[in-house]
Design a protein around this motif. Sequence first.
Motif, PDB file in Angstrom:
ATOM      1  N   PRO A   1       0.820  -1.212   0.000  1.00 14.44           N
ATOM      2  CA  PRO A   1       0.000   0.000   0.000  1.00 14.44           C
ATOM      3  C   PRO A   1       0.854   1.261   0.000  1.00 14.44           C
ATOM      4  O   PRO A   1       1.803   1.372   0.759  1.00 14.44           O
ATOM      5  N   GLY A   2       0.546   2.192  -0.892  1.00  8.57           N
ATOM      6  CA  GLY A   2       1.236   3.472  -0.927  1.00  8.57           C
ATOM      7  C   GLY A   2       2.738   3.355  -1.041  1.00  8.57           C
ATOM      8  O   GLY A   2       3.487   4.117  -0.428  1.00  8.57           O
ATOM      9  N   LYS A   3       3.210   2.427  -1.849  1.00  5.86           N
ATOM     10  CA  LYS A   3       4.650   2.165  -1.973  1.00  5.86           C
ATOM     11  C   LYS A   3       5.433   3.437  -2.299  1.00  5.86           C
ATOM     12  O   LYS A   3       5.089   4.196  -3.201  1.00  5.86           O
ATOM     13  N   LEU A   4       6.498   3.643  -1.531  1.00  5.83           N
ATOM     14  CA  LEU A   4       7.456   4.708  -1.788  1.00  5.83           C
ATOM     15  C   LEU A   4       8.832   4.080  -1.907  1.00  5.83           C
ATOM     16  O   LEU A   4       9.225   3.296  -1.037  1.00  5.83           O
ATOM     17  N   VAL A   5       9.560   4.407  -2.949  1.00 10.28           N
ATOM     18  CA  VAL A   5      10.933   3.923  -3.101  1.00 10.28           C
ATOM     19  C   VAL A   5      11.880   5.068  -2.768  1.00 10.28           C
ATOM     20  O   VAL A   5      11.892   6.096  -3.450  1.00 10.28           O
ATOM     21  N   LEU A   6      12.655   4.885  -1.706  1.00 12.72           N
ATOM     22  CA  LEU A   6      13.671   5.860  -1.319  1.00 12.72           C
ATOM     23  C   LEU A   6      15.039   5.295  -1.652  1.00 12.72           C
ATOM     24  O   LEU A   6      15.381   4.202  -1.197  1.00 12.72           O
ATOM     25  N   THR A   7      15.795   6.015  -2.442  1.00 14.56           N
ATOM     26  CA  THR A   7      17.180   5.641  -2.686  1.00 14.56           C
ATOM     27  C   THR A   7      18.046   6.283  -1.603  1.00 14.56           C
ATOM     28  O   THR A   7      17.646   7.280  -0.980  1.00 14.56           O
TER      29      THR A   7
END
Length: 206
Positions: free
Chosen positions: A192-198
Amino acid sequence: MATLLYQGHGSFRLTCNDGTIVYIDPFGGNGYDLPADLILNTHDHPDHVRYDKMPHAEGCQLIVAKDFFDENGAHKTINTKGLTITAVDACNENHPITSCVGLVIDVDGVRLYDTGDTSTTDDMRSGRLAAMELDYALICGDGIFNMDIPEASRCAEMIGARHTIPMHLLPADTTGETNLFSPERAEAFTGPGKLVLTPGTEIELR
């Protein structure tokens, strides 16, 4: 509002609205320039305990995994530095349930969950974490020492946070300079609401 900096691997820096600086499982990456007011640890493996990476502010507090267990082995909630930190299950064959924790952190009206190193737990299956109405969940998925990406994605659905952030996606090297992030595993992760932080990305927690 609070901000969250992803430093890579399982390491994060939390900056509270009042300027309190919190490091979670310090090990790899950059962003250790601000003096720590609080350092949180989910377990004592070498890739989570580089407490020397940052300067320490006067009165800096270190809370390690064992501090979240009472004399009967039950999880504790600790209130300090304006935060409420509740321990939850973290465990698999590499991480004993009696010495590892996940952390639910209440800060500036936002509830953040860090799985630590784990596979699926009873707190996920039972709905305990879902009932906490989490705003953000930081979910491990290296597939070697922890659950793999398909399992991590299923756990994200069980947890049901507003936003889920994949982390700890590769086994650590000894220096903390490489193996900090896997774009391929982050892309494959769902939730849910995936956020990809590098590594090096900082977001506002809303």
